[in-house]
Motif scaffolding. Structure first.
Motif, PDB file in Angstrom:
ATOM      1  N   LEU A  19       0.829  -1.201   0.000  1.00  0.00           N
ATOM      2  CA  LEU A  19       0.000   0.000   0.000  1.00  0.00           C
ATOM      3  C   LEU A  19       0.867   1.255   0.000  1.00  0.00           C
ATOM      4  O   LEU A  19       0.595   2.202  -0.742  1.00  0.00           O
ATOM      5  N   GLN A  20       1.914   1.261   0.816  1.00  0.00           N
ATOM      6  CA  GLN A  20       2.820   2.413   0.858  1.00  0.00           C
ATOM      7  C   GLN A  20       3.470   2.647  -0.497  1.00  0.00           C
ATOM      8  O   GLN A  20       3.564   3.784  -0.970  1.00  0.00           O
ATOM      9  N   ILE A  21       3.903   1.576  -1.132  1.00  0.00           N
ATOM     10  CA  ILE A  21       4.531   1.690  -2.455  1.00  0.00           C
ATOM     11  C   ILE A  21       3.533   2.240  -3.462  1.00  0.00           C
ATOM     12  O   ILE A  21       3.859   3.137  -4.244  1.00  0.00           O
ATOM     13  N   ARG A  22       2.311   1.759  -3.408  1.00  0.00           N
ATOM     14  CA  ARG A  22       1.290   2.241  -4.354  1.00  0.00           C
ATOM     15  C   ARG A  22       0.945   3.700  -4.102  1.00  0.00           C
ATOM     16  O   ARG A  22       0.768   4.471  -5.043  1.00  0.00           O
ATOM     17  N   GLN A  23       0.856   4.083  -2.848  1.00  0.00           N
ATOM     18  CA  GLN A  23       0.567   5.480  -2.537  1.00  0.00           C
ATOM     19  C   GLN A  23       1.679   6.378  -3.053  1.00  0.00           C
ATOM     20  O   GLN A  23       1.419   7.426  -3.651  1.00  0.00           O
ATOM     21  N   ARG A  24       2.894   5.985  -2.846  1.00  0.00           N
ATOM     22  CA  ARG A  24       4.031   6.790  -3.318  1.00  0.00           C
ATOM     23  C   ARG A  24       4.078   6.833  -4.843  1.00  0.00           C
ATOM     24  O   ARG A  24       4.428   7.852  -5.427  1.00  0.00           O
ATOM     25  N   THR A  25       3.701   5.733  -5.482  1.00  0.00           N
ATOM     26  CA  THR A  25       3.649   5.701  -6.936  1.00  0.00           C
ATOM     27  C   THR A  25       2.592   6.668  -7.454  1.00  0.00           C
ATOM     28  O   THR A  25       2.838   7.409  -8.421  1.00  0.00           O
ATOM     29  N   VAL A  26       1.431   6.679  -6.822  1.00  0.00           N
ATOM     30  CA  VAL A  26       0.372   7.610  -7.214  1.00  0.00           C
ATOM     31  C   VAL A  26       0.870   9.043  -7.085  1.00  0.00           C
ATOM     32  O   VAL A  26       0.674   9.867  -7.982  1.00  0.00           O
ATOM     33  N   GLU A  50      -8.006  15.748  -1.021  1.00  0.00           N
ATOM     34  CA  GLU A  50      -8.959  14.694  -0.675  1.00  0.00           C
ATOM     35  C   GLU A  50      -8.247  13.394  -0.304  1.00  0.00           C
ATOM     36  O   GLU A  50      -8.681  12.656   0.564  1.00  0.00           O
ATOM     37  N   LEU A  51      -7.140  13.128  -0.964  1.00  0.00           N
ATOM     38  CA  LEU A  51      -6.417  11.871  -0.799  1.00  0.00           C
ATOM     39  C   LEU A  51      -5.557  11.818   0.470  1.00  0.00           C
ATOM     40  O   LEU A  51      -5.463  10.769   1.114  1.00  0.00           O
ATOM     41  N   LEU A  52      -4.953  12.933   0.838  1.00  0.00           N
ATOM     42  CA  LEU A  52      -3.977  12.951   1.940  1.00  0.00           C
ATOM     43  C   LEU A  52      -4.485  12.386   3.269  1.00  0.00           C
ATOM     44  O   LEU A  52      -3.750  11.641   3.921  1.00  0.00           O
ATOM     45  N   ALA A  58       4.041   8.266   6.030  1.00  0.00           N
ATOM     46  CA  ALA A  58       5.199   8.438   5.144  1.00  0.00           C
ATOM     47  C   ALA A  58       4.774   8.945   3.769  1.00  0.00           C
ATOM     48  O   ALA A  58       5.384   9.864   3.220  1.00  0.00           O
ATOM     49  N   ALA A  59       3.724   8.382   3.214  1.00  0.00           N
ATOM     50  CA  ALA A  59       3.237   8.832   1.908  1.00  0.00           C
ATOM     51  C   ALA A  59       2.619  10.219   2.018  1.00  0.00           C
ATOM     52  O   ALA A  59       2.750  11.036   1.109  1.00  0.00           O
ATOM     53  N   ALA A  60       1.950  10.490   3.134  1.00  0.00           N
ATOM     54  CA  ALA A  60       1.325  11.801   3.327  1.00  0.00           C
ATOM     55  C   ALA A  60       2.375  12.913   3.362  1.00  0.00           C
ATOM     56  O   ALA A  60       2.121  14.012   2.881  1.00  0.00           O
ATOM     57  N   VAL A  61       3.536  12.627   3.916  1.00  0.00           N
ATOM     58  CA  VAL A  61       4.613  13.620   3.941  1.00  0.00           C
ATOM     59  C   VAL A  61       5.003  13.982   2.511  1.00  0.00           C
ATOM     60  O   VAL A  61       5.144  15.167   2.169  1.00  0.00           O
ATOM     61  N   ILE A  62       5.139  12.989   1.676  1.00  0.00           N
ATOM     62  CA  ILE A  62       5.480  13.225   0.276  1.00  0.00           C
ATOM     63  C   ILE A  62       4.352  14.009  -0.396  1.00  0.00           C
ATOM     64  O   ILE A  62       4.603  14.970  -1.128  1.00  0.00           O
ATOM     65  N   GLY A  63       3.123  13.607  -0.121  1.00  0.00           N
ATOM     66  CA  GLY A  63       1.969  14.289  -0.696  1.00  0.00           C
ATOM     67  C   GLY A  63       1.894  15.749  -0.292  1.00  0.00           C
ATOM     68  O   GLY A  63       1.580  16.619  -1.115  1.00  0.00           O
ATOM     69  N   ARG A  64       2.175  16.026   0.978  1.00  0.00           N
ATOM     70  CA  ARG A  64       2.152  17.412   1.449  1.00  0.00           C
ATOM     71  C   ARG A  64       3.240  18.242   0.777  1.00  0.00           C
ATOM     72  O   ARG A  64       3.037  19.411   0.458  1.00  0.00           O
TER      73      ARG A  64
END
Length: 76
Positions: A19-26, A50-52, A58-64
């Motif tokens: 899931l983490q890998i997929r979130q980071r890929t997105v 909406e996604l964050l 970890a993925a949220a940090v990248i997203g932010r």
């Protein structure tokens, strides 16, 4: 019994990693898309906002970070 519990934990751990890998890929694909389609910036910002909340930390940090850059380095 204990082996089954350990196997379940291993499965959950693998699924969390996937899931983490997929979130980071997105997030990577979103960043690439907006760099090629700047007119879509407002839609991408709304999508990320909406996604964050549903992402792991970890993925949220990248997203932010991506969201911060998309907003022109102006925090909301």
């Amino acid at each position: 019994m204990a082996k089954m519990g350990i196997a379940m934990q291993d499965t959950v751990s693998r699924l969390e990693q996937e899931l983490q890998i997929r979130q980071r890929t997105v997030l990577f694909l979103v960043a690439e898309y907006v760099s090629r389609n700047p007119a879509e910036r407002p839609k991408i910002i709304a999508f990320l906002e909406e996604l964050l909340p549903d992402m792991d930390e970890a993925a949220a940090v990248i997203g932010r970070e991506i969201l911060y850059d998309l907003r022109g380095n102006q925090l909301k």
